[in-house]
Design a protein around this motif. Sequence first.
Motif, PDB file in Angstrom:
ATOM      1  N   ALA A  98       0.893  -1.291   0.065  1.00 56.50           N
ATOM      2  CA  ALA A  98      -0.032  -0.065   0.108  1.00 56.50           C
ATOM      3  C   ALA A  98       1.156   0.968  -0.046  1.00 56.50           C
ATOM      4  CB  ALA A  98      -1.032  -0.213   1.290  1.00 56.50           C
ATOM      5  N   TYR A  99       0.525   2.243  -0.983  1.00 56.28           N
ATOM      6  CA  TYR A  99       1.367   3.267  -1.062  1.00 56.28           C
ATOM      7  C   TYR A  99       0.700   4.598  -0.427  1.00 56.28           C
ATOM      8  CZ  TYR A  99       4.137   0.409  -4.374  1.00 56.28           C
ATOM      9  OH  TYR A  99       4.575  -0.462  -5.068  1.00 56.28           O
ATOM     10  N   HIS A 100       1.032   5.111   0.432  1.00 59.09           N
ATOM     11  CA  HIS A 100       0.646   6.444   1.224  1.00 59.09           C
ATOM     12  C   HIS A 100       0.998   7.610   0.448  1.00 59.09           C
ATOM     13  CE1 HIS A 100      -0.949   4.361   5.000  1.00 59.09           C
ATOM     14  NE2 HIS A 100       0.232   3.315   4.539  1.00 59.09           N
ATOM     15  N   VAL A 101      -0.061   8.281  -0.244  1.00 56.98           N
ATOM     16  CA  VAL A 101       0.379   9.334  -0.862  1.00 56.98           C
ATOM     17  C   VAL A 101      -0.074  10.657  -0.509  1.00 56.98           C
ATOM     18  CG1 VAL A 101      -0.024  10.361  -3.638  1.00 56.98           C
ATOM     19  CG2 VAL A 101       0.003   7.755  -2.984  1.00 56.98           C
ATOM     20  N   ARG A 102       0.614  11.474  -0.111  1.00 55.61           N
ATOM     21  CA  ARG A 102       0.406  13.031   0.344  1.00 55.61           C
ATOM     22  C   ARG A 102       0.143  13.788  -0.982  1.00 55.61           C
ATOM     23  NH1 ARG A 102       3.567  13.971   5.515  1.00 55.61           N
ATOM     24  NH2 ARG A 102       2.084  12.705   6.880  1.00 55.61           N
ATOM     25  N   VAL A 103      -0.868  14.428  -0.997  1.00 56.78           N
ATOM     26  CA  VAL A 103      -1.299  15.331  -2.282  1.00 56.78           C
ATOM     27  C   VAL A 103      -1.506  16.879  -1.706  1.00 56.78           C
ATOM     28  CG1 VAL A 103      -2.788  15.653  -4.154  1.00 56.78           C
ATOM     29  CG2 VAL A 103      -2.313  13.335  -3.268  1.00 56.78           C
ATOM     30  N   ARG A 104      -0.797  17.874  -2.629  1.00 54.22           N
ATOM     31  CA  ARG A 104      -1.141  19.082  -1.991  1.00 54.22           C
ATOM     32  C   ARG A 104      -1.634  19.735  -3.362  1.00 54.22           C
ATOM     33  NH1 ARG A 104       3.864  20.669   1.736  1.00 54.22           N
ATOM     34  NH2 ARG A 104       2.987  19.815   3.584  1.00 54.22           N
ATOM     35  N   THR A 105      -2.639  20.739  -3.540  1.00 49.03           N
ATOM     36  CA  THR A 105      -3.142  21.335  -4.520  1.00 49.03           C
ATOM     37  C   THR A 105      -3.515  22.697  -4.564  1.00 49.03           C
ATOM     38  OG1 THR A 105      -4.683  21.091  -6.628  1.00 49.03           O
ATOM     39  CG2 THR A 105      -5.560  20.363  -4.453  1.00 49.03           C
TER      40      THR A 105
END
Length: 154
Positions: free
Chosen positions: A28-35
Amino acid sequence: MAENAFSFHFLEPEQCSKGGKLDLTYWAYHVRVRTTLNQYARKEMEVVRRYSDFEWLRLQLQDDYVWCVIPPIPEKAVQGTIEKFFSSTHNDTLLEYRQRALRKFLIRVGAHPHLYNSQLLQDFCEMDESEWERHMKAPKKNKSDSGSITTALS
């Protein structure tokens, strides 16, 4: 504008299993996203995604944006195939390689002049794991002819 609309960071991947004795493990890949895009309810999000989630997203983008070149994702190689090559030459593991390549995929989608604004990318970034799983299993909605390319037969 699109090139600065997103920031994607991967945290340490996690090895998971569904819990049964015969279940295979997966990463499982933990992805942090900022937009900076206004259509997102939150400007910072964190989602957990499997490799198959990235595969599904890419296939859906290909179906919906047939006129665009969709960035590639890394091959899902048998453990050891790519790992041997990268371990001996770059001291990386398959997992690190795949994680970097998946991040690059998201960065390229997020910077693409047509894809960065897609509902698919927004769903991928905003939905939690159970919502995303239901979304992937849901039947695909019919598209209107307005967005498709058609040719008239004489």
